[in-house]
Design a protein around this motif. Structure first.
Motif, PDB file in Angstrom:
ATOM      1  N   ALA A   1       0.877  -1.188   0.066  1.00  0.00           N
ATOM      2  CA  ALA A   1       0.189   0.063   0.216  1.00  0.00           C
ATOM      3  C   ALA A   1       0.721   1.370  -0.039  1.00  0.00           C
ATOM      4  N   SER A   2       1.939   1.280   0.778  1.00  0.00           N
ATOM      5  CA  SER A   2       2.854   2.259   0.783  1.00  0.00           C
ATOM      6  C   SER A   2       3.597   2.535  -0.450  1.00  0.00           C
ATOM      7  N   VAL A   3       4.000   1.615  -1.086  1.00  0.00           N
ATOM      8  CA  VAL A   3       4.686   1.768  -2.478  1.00  0.00           C
ATOM      9  C   VAL A   3       3.814   2.290  -3.562  1.00  0.00           C
ATOM     10  N   ILE A   4       2.576   1.814  -3.563  1.00  0.00           N
ATOM     11  CA  ILE A   4       1.540   2.295  -4.571  1.00  0.00           C
ATOM     12  C   ILE A   4       1.179   3.813  -4.141  1.00  0.00           C
ATOM     13  N   TYR A   5       1.111   4.228  -2.874  1.00  0.00           N
ATOM     14  CA  TYR A   5       0.835   5.599  -2.653  1.00  0.00           C
ATOM     15  C   TYR A   5       2.000   6.374  -3.102  1.00  0.00           C
ATOM     16  N   ARG A   6       3.145   6.063  -2.628  1.00  0.00           N
ATOM     17  CA  ARG A   6       4.513   6.880  -3.133  1.00  0.00           C
ATOM     18  C   ARG A   6       4.516   6.849  -4.590  1.00  0.00           C
ATOM     19  N   GLN A   7       4.326   5.919  -5.441  1.00  0.00           N
ATOM     20  CA  GLN A   7       4.425   6.038  -6.889  1.00  0.00           C
ATOM     21  C   GLN A   7       3.418   6.736  -7.509  1.00  0.00           C
ATOM     22  N   ASN A   8       2.105   6.785  -6.982  1.00  0.00           N
ATOM     23  CA  ASN A   8       1.007   7.680  -7.408  1.00  0.00           C
ATOM     24  C   ASN A   8       1.446   9.014  -6.967  1.00  0.00           C
ATOM     25  N   ILE A   9       1.779   9.274  -5.899  1.00  0.00           N
ATOM     26  CA  ILE A   9       1.855  10.572  -5.622  1.00  0.00           C
ATOM     27  C   ILE A   9       3.206  11.311  -5.944  1.00  0.00           C
ATOM     28  N   ALA A  10       4.196  10.696  -6.403  1.00  0.00           N
ATOM     29  CA  ALA A  10       5.334  11.060  -6.999  1.00  0.00           C
ATOM     30  C   ALA A  10       5.155  11.638  -8.316  1.00  0.00           C
TER      31      ALA A  10
ATOM     32  N   ALA B   1       5.343  13.018  -0.062  1.00  0.00           N
ATOM     33  CA  ALA B   1       5.805  11.808  -0.717  1.00  0.00           C
ATOM     34  C   ALA B   1       5.707  10.789   0.409  1.00  0.00           C
ATOM     35  N   ASP B   2       5.791  11.135   1.676  1.00  0.00           N
ATOM     36  CA  ASP B   2       5.873  10.022   2.559  1.00  0.00           C
ATOM     37  C   ASP B   2       4.656   9.265   2.782  1.00  0.00           C
ATOM     38  N   SER B   3       3.625   9.884   3.209  1.00  0.00           N
ATOM     39  CA  SER B   3       2.310   9.283   3.571  1.00  0.00           C
ATOM     40  C   SER B   3       1.259  10.293   3.648  1.00  0.00           C
ATOM     41  N   LEU B   4       0.126   9.514   3.636  1.00  0.00           N
ATOM     42  CA  LEU B   4      -1.150  10.368   3.641  1.00  0.00           C
ATOM     43  C   LEU B   4      -1.203  11.246   5.103  1.00  0.00           C
TER      44      LEU B   4
ATOM     45  N   GLN C   1      -5.311  14.573  -4.063  1.00  0.00           N
ATOM     46  CA  GLN C   1      -4.530  13.719  -4.753  1.00  0.00           C
ATOM     47  C   GLN C   1      -3.861  12.692  -3.872  1.00  0.00           C
ATOM     48  N   ALA C   2      -3.376  13.070  -2.724  1.00  0.00           N
ATOM     49  CA  ALA C   2      -2.872  12.433  -1.614  1.00  0.00           C
ATOM     50  C   ALA C   2      -3.763  11.303  -1.192  1.00  0.00           C
TER      51      ALA C   2
END
Length: 131
Positions: free
Chosen positions: A42-51, A67-70, A87-88
C-alpha cells in the motif's frame, strides 16, 4: 479454530501442548508478515502515485511529507493546495484498494490449496481418514 484443532488433534496426546504452541506461533507470524507485506505494498503504491503529481514549486519539507504518507501530508495540509491533498487521498485510497484485492486473491488461493490438501482428512473424532 479449525486449523488449531487439526494440528492439535493430529498430534500425539503428550505433544498436544507443543502442537498448540506451534500453531499459535505460526498464526502470529502469518499475521505479522501479512501486515508487513500488504502495508508495504500500500505504501509503495501511494508513493508511486503521489510522486507523479508532485509539483516542483513546493517547499522541500512539504514535498517530503506529501511523498511520505497521507498522515504526513495531512500534517502539512495547511501548507498544501487543496487539490494536492485530494490527490494524496486518492493515491492512498488506490493503494488501499489494490492491497485489499491482493489480500482477497491470496486468501482465495490459500482456501483452494487448503481444500485440495485437506480433502482426504476425516472429521475430528471420526475415526480416521477418508480413502
Amino acid at each position: 479454530a479449525l486449523g488449531t484443532e487439526l494440528v492439535v488433534g493430529s498430534a500425539p496426546a503428550h505433544r498436544a501442548g507443543s502442537a498448540s504452541a506451534m500453531s499459535e506461533m505460526v498464526q502470529e507470524l502469518g499475521v505479522a508478515l501479512g501486515v508487513a507485506v500488504l502495508g508495504s505494498l500500500a505504501s509503495v503504491i501511494y508513493r508511486q502515485n503521489i510522486a507523479a503529481t508532485l509539483p516542483g514549486h513546493l517547499e522541500d519539507d512539504v514535498a517530503a511529507a506529501l511523498a511520505d504518507s497521507l498522515w504526513a501530508a495531512s500534517a502539512v495540509a495547511d501548507r498544501l493546495p487543496d487539490e494536492l491533498l485530494q490527490q494524496a487521498m486518492a493515491a492512498f485510497t488506490q493503494g488501499l484498494n489494490l492491497t485489499g484485492w491482493v489480500g482477497a486473491i491470496g486468501i482465495g488461493l490459500l482456501a483452494v490449496v487448503a481444500a485440495v490438501s485437506l480433502r482426504h482428512v476425516g472429521t475430528i473424532g471420526g475415526g480416521g481418514h477418508h480413502p
